[in-house]
Motif scaffolding. Sequence first.
Motif, PDB file in Angstrom:
ATOM      1  N   ALA A 163      12.631 -21.752  48.953  1.00 46.36           N
ATOM      2  CA  ALA A 163      13.717 -22.664  49.346  1.00 46.36           C
ATOM      3  C   ALA A 163      13.161 -23.894  50.054  1.00 46.36           C
ATOM      4  N   HIS A 164      12.148 -23.680  50.910  1.00 46.70           N
ATOM      5  CA  HIS A 164      11.555 -24.815  51.628  1.00 46.70           C
ATOM      6  C   HIS A 164      10.780 -25.723  50.673  1.00 46.70           C
ATOM      7  N   LEU A 165      10.005 -25.128  49.747  1.00 43.81           N
ATOM      8  CA  LEU A 165       9.259 -25.934  48.781  1.00 43.81           C
ATOM      9  C   LEU A 165      10.198 -26.791  47.941  1.00 43.81           C
ATOM     10  N   VAL A 166      11.270 -26.173  47.453  1.00 39.09           N
ATOM     11  CA  VAL A 166      12.224 -26.903  46.605  1.00 39.09           C
ATOM     12  C   VAL A 166      12.917 -27.994  47.412  1.00 39.09           C
ATOM     13  N   HIS A 167      13.259 -27.681  48.656  1.00 41.42           N
ATOM     14  CA  HIS A 167      13.954 -28.674  49.488  1.00 41.42           C
ATOM     15  C   HIS A 167      13.071 -29.897  49.737  1.00 41.42           C
ATOM     16  N   THR A 168      11.792 -29.667  50.076  1.00 45.10           N
ATOM     17  CA  THR A 168      10.913 -30.811  50.347  1.00 45.10           C
ATOM     18  C   THR A 168      10.643 -31.626  49.087  1.00 45.10           C
ATOM     19  N   ALA A 169      10.687 -30.965  47.929  1.00 46.54           N
ATOM     20  CA  ALA A 169      10.508 -31.691  46.670  1.00 46.54           C
ATOM     21  C   ALA A 169      11.762 -32.461  46.287  1.00 46.54           C
ATOM     22  N   ALA A 170      12.928 -31.861  46.519  1.00 40.84           N
ATOM     23  CA  ALA A 170      14.189 -32.471  46.093  1.00 40.84           C
ATOM     24  C   ALA A 170      14.706 -33.506  47.084  1.00 40.84           C
ATOM     25  N   ALA A 171      14.354 -33.364  48.355  1.00 42.62           N
ATOM     26  CA  ALA A 171      14.812 -34.311  49.384  1.00 42.62           C
ATOM     27  C   ALA A 171      13.594 -34.816  50.151  1.00 42.62           C
ATOM     28  N   PRO A 172      12.738 -35.619  49.505  1.00 43.19           N
ATOM     29  CA  PRO A 172      11.463 -36.001  50.118  1.00 43.19           C
ATOM     30  C   PRO A 172      11.626 -36.944  51.303  1.00 43.19           C
ATOM     31  N   GLN A 173      10.757 -36.730  52.285  1.00 40.48           N
ATOM     32  CA  GLN A 173      10.665 -37.621  53.439  1.00 40.48           C
ATOM     33  C   GLN A 173       9.190 -37.897  53.714  1.00 40.48           C
ATOM     34  N   ILE A 174       8.915 -39.095  54.192  1.00 41.90           N
ATOM     35  CA  ILE A 174       7.530 -39.432  54.535  1.00 41.90           C
ATOM     36  C   ILE A 174       7.141 -38.654  55.784  1.00 41.90           C
ATOM     37  N   PRO A 175       6.072 -37.851  55.728  1.00 44.07           N
ATOM     38  CA  PRO A 175       5.664 -37.085  56.912  1.00 44.07           C
ATOM     39  C   PRO A 175       5.406 -38.005  58.103  1.00 44.07           C
ATOM     40  N   ALA A 176       5.684 -37.490  59.304  1.00 38.46           N
ATOM     41  CA  ALA A 176       5.523 -38.293  60.519  1.00 38.46           C
ATOM     42  C   ALA A 176       4.076 -38.719  60.732  1.00 38.46           C
ATOM     43  N   SER A 177       3.133 -37.919  60.208  1.00 33.73           N
ATOM     44  CA  SER A 177       1.710 -38.230  60.401  1.00 33.73           C
ATOM     45  C   SER A 177       1.183 -39.254  59.401  1.00 33.73           C
ATOM     46  N   GLU A 178       2.010 -39.681  58.454  1.00 30.40           N
ATOM     47  CA  GLU A 178       1.582 -40.606  57.403  1.00 30.40           C
ATOM     48  C   GLU A 178       2.418 -41.878  57.435  1.00 30.40           C
ATOM     49  N   GLY A 179       1.815 -42.981  57.025  1.00 29.74           N
ATOM     50  CA  GLY A 179       2.535 -44.243  56.942  1.00 29.74           C
ATOM     51  C   GLY A 179       3.167 -44.441  55.574  1.00 29.74           C
ATOM     52  N   ALA A 180       4.121 -45.360  55.504  1.00 29.25           N
ATOM     53  CA  ALA A 180       4.801 -45.635  54.243  1.00 29.25           C
ATOM     54  C   ALA A 180       3.841 -46.187  53.194  1.00 29.25           C
ATOM     55  N   ALA A 181       2.883 -47.026  53.627  1.00 30.65           N
ATOM     56  CA  ALA A 181       1.940 -47.628  52.671  1.00 30.65           C
ATOM     57  C   ALA A 181       1.100 -46.548  51.990  1.00 30.65           C
ATOM     58  N   SER A 182       0.586 -45.582  52.768  1.00 30.89           N
ATOM     59  CA  SER A 182      -0.209 -44.495  52.180  1.00 30.89           C
ATOM     60  C   SER A 182       0.637 -43.642  51.256  1.00 30.89           C
ATOM     61  N   TYR A 183       1.868 -43.397  51.666  1.00 30.31           N
ATOM     62  CA  TYR A 183       2.778 -42.572  50.849  1.00 30.31           C
ATOM     63  C   TYR A 183       2.988 -43.205  49.475  1.00 30.31           C
ATOM     64  N   PHE A 184       3.288 -44.492  49.448  1.00 26.97           N
ATOM     65  CA  PHE A 184       3.562 -45.148  48.171  1.00 26.97           C
ATOM     66  C   PHE A 184       2.284 -45.452  47.391  1.00 26.97           C
ATOM     67  N   TYR A 185       1.164 -45.583  48.105  1.00 23.03           N
ATOM     68  CA  TYR A 185      -0.111 -45.718  47.395  1.00 23.03           C
ATOM     69  C   TYR A 185      -0.382 -44.467  46.566  1.00 23.03           C
ATOM     70  N   TYR A 186      -0.190 -43.304  47.166  1.00 23.99           N
ATOM     71  CA  TYR A 186      -0.420 -42.064  46.428  1.00 23.99           C
ATOM     72  C   TYR A 186       0.655 -41.835  45.366  1.00 23.99           C
ATOM     73  N   ALA A 187       1.853 -42.345  45.598  1.00 22.41           N
ATOM     74  CA  ALA A 187       2.897 -42.262  44.569  1.00 22.41           C
ATOM     75  C   ALA A 187       2.465 -43.031  43.321  1.00 22.41           C
ATOM     76  N   ILE A 188       1.929 -44.237  43.518  1.00 24.96           N
ATOM     77  CA  ILE A 188       1.448 -45.032  42.387  1.00 24.96           C
ATOM     78  C   ILE A 188       0.250 -44.358  41.734  1.00 24.96           C
ATOM     79  N   ALA A 189      -0.629 -43.757  42.554  1.00 25.01           N
ATOM     80  CA  ALA A 189      -1.788 -43.060  41.998  1.00 25.01           C
ATOM     81  C   ALA A 189      -1.348 -41.906  41.095  1.00 25.01           C
ATOM     82  N   LEU A 190      -0.374 -41.118  41.535  1.00 21.65           N
ATOM     83  CA  LEU A 190       0.121 -40.003  40.726  1.00 21.65           C
ATOM     84  C   LEU A 190       0.827 -40.506  39.467  1.00 21.65           C
TER      85      LEU A 190
END
Length: 409
Positions: A163-190
Amino acid sequence: MKRLLGVALGVLTAIGGFLDIGDLVTNSVVGSRFGMTLTWAVVLGVIGICLFAQMAGRVTAVSGRATFEIIRERLGPRTAGANLVASFLINLLTLTAEIGGLALALQLASSVEPRLWVPVAAFAVWVVVWRAKFSVLENVTGLLGLTLLVFTFSVVLLDPDWAHLVHTAAAPQIPASEGAASYFYYAIALFGAAMTPYEVFFFSSGAVEEKWGPKDVSQSRLNVLIGFPLGALLSLSIAAGATLVFLPQQIEVSTLSQVVAPVAEAGGKVALAFVLVGIVAAVFGASLETTLSSGYTIAQFFGWSWGKFRRPSQAPGFHVVMILGLLVGAGVLMTDVDPIRVTEFSVVFSAIALPLTYLPILLVANDREYMGDQVNGRVLNGFALVFLVLIVVASVAAIPLMVATGAGA
């Protein structure tokens, strides 16, 4: 049975595209840093590559022509030449990384220094490209790569909170330890990794190798709809394993041995043996794809004879380009360059070059002179245009995000 075996082209393309050495590590890094919050990027990528490859495969099946022949005709020699240079250099970067990845995989199995494996890996790729039939290449490598399903079984054995895995996948949030730029950089990489142009070069050229015709359009669709979603499932399984094992301990994955650690923890030595076979097969398959793609792009652009169905004496330029690519890649790897970092850079640069490859295929897929009644329908075109916008956005944002984040550091 023949129809099922024909899916091997899609399986090989998907495993070689989704699960090359950079993707194996990148998916694990993403899981260890972001959990399952970037699942959406993988899902977008698999939908995009299904659209892209389905159009390319259908265009090849109906017209009998491969990707770069069409790009040259549609864009003209000058623009297509710029596209060729960008595509070839990115492909060469990826080929270099795959040979290095194969050396790393062999080190994992033998504990022998990776650089000692580099010439062995390059030579093995050359021998298979030179001597093996295309059908043997795709069937053996693709089927052995299926042992990577052990990643999926390992996630089940780790008994996660689904339930937790599905929730984090279906309702994603940027982790507090990460910045938005890194998050979207890896999104583009994937996203870029899923839609790497060499996958389509290989897939469409492989359709010519297998002599697909208009009657094989359904076969092309079957290849796409089975092969690429399978690759996405394996990518998400790798990320999920890293999420379960490394994220709670805040350990960032940085080596291939860490990638397989969740499998070893879940299934022991037997599972580890399976995953090592799968990694070698997948990276070897990616090495074959990128080696062949280097020959395909150059030969198709210049109108040379090409194809594994032709002997080297019948297609000398095609084979010389592949040999030179292997020599350059192996030569670079004999220095201190990190093959995983090379692949990560190649993935991002692939996103930059993607629009110039995607757009000509989209145009031809809507051209009745080429396609007759096999042109794109309205619904397919709607999705294709949405992804054209996404591809352009990813292309424009890739370099600024790379600079801003220090390549995701």
